[in-house]
Structure formats: structure tokens, C-alpha cells
Design a protein around this motif. Sequence first.
Motif, PDB file in Angstrom:
ATOM      1  N   TYR A   1      -1.391   0.685  13.697  1.00  0.00           N
ATOM      2  CA  TYR A   1      -2.097  -0.083  12.667  1.00  0.00           C
ATOM      3  C   TYR A   1      -3.514   0.451  12.501  1.00  0.00           C
TER       4      TYR A   1
ATOM      5  N   VAL B   1       4.386  -0.177   4.182  1.00  0.00           N
ATOM      6  CA  VAL B   1       4.701  -1.362   4.986  1.00  0.00           C
ATOM      7  C   VAL B   1       3.744  -1.452   6.175  1.00  0.00           C
ATOM      8  N   LEU B   2       3.532  -0.327   6.844  1.00  0.00           N
ATOM      9  CA  LEU B   2       2.630  -0.288   7.990  1.00  0.00           C
ATOM     10  C   LEU B   2       1.213  -0.694   7.580  1.00  0.00           C
TER      11      LEU B   2
ATOM     12  N   HIS C   1       0.341  -2.520   4.975  1.00  0.00           N
ATOM     13  CA  HIS C   1       0.348  -3.938   4.612  1.00  0.00           C
ATOM     14  C   HIS C   1       0.277  -4.809   5.865  1.00  0.00           C
ATOM     15  N   ARG C   2       1.085  -4.497   6.859  1.00  0.00           N
ATOM     16  CA  ARG C   2       1.091  -5.274   8.106  1.00  0.00           C
ATOM     17  C   ARG C   2      -0.238  -5.131   8.847  1.00  0.00           C
ATOM     18  N   ALA C   3      -0.787  -3.917   8.829  1.00  0.00           N
ATOM     19  CA  ALA C   3      -2.062  -3.675   9.504  1.00  0.00           C
ATOM     20  C   ALA C   3      -3.189  -4.471   8.836  1.00  0.00           C
TER      21      ALA C   3
ATOM     22  N   ARG D   1      -2.843  -7.214   7.076  1.00  0.00           N
ATOM     23  CA  ARG D   1      -2.615  -8.631   7.324  1.00  0.00           C
ATOM     24  C   ARG D   1      -3.109  -9.008   8.731  1.00  0.00           C
ATOM     25  N   LEU D   2      -2.781  -8.203   9.729  1.00  0.00           N
ATOM     26  CA  LEU D   2      -3.227  -8.482  11.092  1.00  0.00           C
ATOM     27  C   LEU D   2      -4.745  -8.350  11.202  1.00  0.00           C
TER      28      LEU D   2
END
Length: 183
Positions: A135, A165-166, A168-170, A172-173
Motif C-alpha cells: 500500500y 484496486v491496490l 483504492h484500498r491503500a 481508503r486505509l
Amino acid sequence: MAAHQEPVGPRPLRAVPDSGQHDGYPDWEAVYFDNAAWLYRTLFARVGNRADAEDLTAEVFLAALRPLRLSASVGEVRAYLRATARTVLAAHWRETMGREITSIDDIEEPPGSEEAISTAPQRVAKVLDSLPDRYRRILEMRFLQGDSIKEAATQLGISVANAKVLQHRALRLAAQVNDGGHS
């Protein structure tokens, strides 16, 4: 474009009243000189890097140039530039994050102190340090190094879809970590 530097030169930095009819600007150059620095600082505080802030500042002026009237008051010009900046910033986040942004806090002129901008690198480093390695790496490549999603995917050895996707998740976190860090 050197939008981040304080404008200097023979032009006045403040609006010049026109025959008492309005408190507008004498020409487009005065509009730019009077507003470029605060607009750049405002955008820099939101995107965190000079290149994007400079590009976005230029985009705001280009987008505002045609519909903006010189006969508008200084307050109207600034309000229009803030509204245009919100639109340009939303488009920027939509492109870079790959998702729709439905609201952006109103962009106001930044406070006189540079504290918020001067502590941004430390805040970013703290958030990045708290993220898992993959991330952290995708966010560094995309937003600190300015790599495209395709370049980042290649460096990570993953597909573009997986990189999105990575990322987006990074993001968000990182947002959760950042929100948790506010006192």
C-alpha cells in the motif's frame, strides 16, 4: 508555470477601482497576480505536491477565464475561482483515485500562517509508515513520484486493474489512519 511564487512586477497586486463603478480588476493579468498565490497554496494543501498544485492552478485559471467577467467585483472573482477550483479538484481526484467524489469541503483562502502546509510532509510520512508495504509503495509511486497507474503496475509486477484496486484500498486505509490520527 511558476504559480507558486509571489507575483512581482509593475502591476498592482490588489484590484484597482474602475471609475467608482465597481471594485473589479483592471485586466486579466491583475486577476492572475492577485489570486495565483493563495489558489496555489490552497490546492497544494489538498494534493500535497508541487507539480499537481501547479497544474491544477493553471487549470482553474484556464477554466475560469472564459466565463469570468472583468467587471465582476474582487469578491465575485474570488468566489468564482474557489468554485472552479472545487470542480477542477473533484475531476483531479476522480482521475487519480478512479472513483467519484461527491463532495469537497468549501475551498477557502488559507490562513496567513503556513503551518498546515509546512507540517504536511510529516503527516504524510506518518500515514505512509503505518501502511502495509505494498500500500505504501503504490501511494508513493502514484502521488509522491508522480508515476502513472501503468508505470506503478509495471514496477510492482501486477496488472493495471490490480494496481487500481491496490491504490483504492491503500487510499481508503490511509484515510482511516489519517482520520484516526486527528486529535
